[in-house]
Design an enzyme around this catalytic site. Structure first.
Site, mmCIF file in Angstrom:
data_model
loop_
_atom_site.group_PDB
_atom_site.id
_atom_site.type_symbol
_atom_site.label_atom_id
_atom_site.label_comp_id
_atom_site.label_asym_id
_atom_site.label_seq_id
_atom_site.Cartn_x
_atom_site.Cartn_y
_atom_site.Cartn_z
ATOM 1 C CG ASP A 65 -1.765 1.246 1.353
ATOM 2 O OD1 ASP A 65 -1.733 2.096 0.439
ATOM 3 O OD2 ASP A 65 -2.472 1.375 2.380
ATOM 4 C CB VAL A 66 2.115 3.489 -2.717
ATOM 5 C CG1 VAL A 66 2.646 2.380 -3.617
ATOM 6 C CG2 VAL A 66 0.793 4.050 -3.241
ATOM 7 C CE1 TYR A 162 -4.123 9.574 -12.718
ATOM 8 C CE2 TYR A 162 -4.119 11.370 -14.312
ATOM 9 C CZ TYR A 162 -3.685 10.124 -13.918
ATOM 10 O OH TYR A 162 -2.797 9.438 -14.704
#
Length: 256
Positions: A65-66, A162
């Site tokens: 999980d970054v 994003y």
């Protein structure tokens, strides 16, 4: 065998662009850490780890999980304990919510920035910590390749979080490259244009595809292999005297 016996972590390597990068690295002799939340490809098909090993390559899967420092720390620690060093990290994992400003909730903003910005921050920080402990090879202690986006430089239509996260990736790449060049750390980014990864949903919406095709001078849209080839170059010893760059892989989109 441009990456022979080099150890590389590729985040988000179970699917899409990350999968293509991991496979390309393995073809060139790297020990690849396939790092992702799951080993199941989102677009279907064979698992990255299985494809690498069936072709005779060297790879391990690590659940990652970054957005968690502990998880990133554990992945780097595993890589070093398994292969003795961390030569390359590719910070590829990313998500989006496809929502404009007024539709984006605080929770959605935090989730996207946690992966797209904080995740790259964690990956770069932990990689640099490790690389600084390693001896230099031809003046280089390690190479970082971040996956940004054309939408890190221009508007990401109706996906504020994003685009903002990817803009942060472009900035971090330049900052880290400048700060750690004297220490032999190379940091570059690759900015894909419209890449057909096999995902469904908004990624292949007819209006989005038509928009991308109209904006792209090259007579086709991009493939994951196009991005993987560019990342391979920046991760290899062939990329000399290059750091802090954000290489467009967009079929001429930004030139148009």
């Amino acid at each position: 065998m441009r990456l022979k016996d080099r150890t590389a972590i590729v985040t988000g390597a179970a699917s899409g662009i990350g999968k293509a990068i991991a496979l390309r690295f393995a073809e060139e002799g790297a020990h690849v850490i396939v790092a992702d939340l799951t080993d199941m490809p989102r677009e279907g098909g064979d698992k990255t780890l299985d494809l690498i090993r069936s072709a005779g390559g060297s790879a391990e899967f690590v659940e990652l999980d970054v957005a968690s420092w502990d998880s990133v720390d554990a992945a780097v620690g595993f890589s070093v304990s398994r292969y003795g060093a961390l030569d390359i990290i590719v910070n590829n994992a990313a998500i989006g919510v496809s929502k404009a400003l007024l539709e984006t909730s605080e929770e959605e903003w935090d989730r996207v920035m946690g992966v797209n910005a904080k995740g790259v921050f964690f990956g770069c920080k932990r990689a640099v910590q490790q690389m600084l402990t390693q001896p230099a090879r031809d003046g280089v202690r390690g190479r970082i390749v971040n996956i940004s986006s054309q939408h890190g430089m221009i508007r990401s239509p109706h996906d504020l979080a994003y685009g903002t996260g990817k803009a942060a990736v472009v900035y971090m790449t330049r900052q880290i490259a400048g700060d750690y060049a004297k220490d032999g750390i190379v940091c570059n980014a690759v900015a894909p244009g419209k890449i057909l990864t096999g995902k469904t949903g908004p990624a292949i919406d007819p209006d989005i595809l038509a928009y991308s095709e109209a904006r792209t001078p090259w007579p086709r849209l991009g493939l994951p292999s196009d991005v993987a080839n560019a990342v391979l170059f920046l991760a290899s010893d062939e990329a000399t005297y290059i750091t802090g760059e954000n290489l467009m892989i967009d079929g001429g989109w930004m030139a148009n």
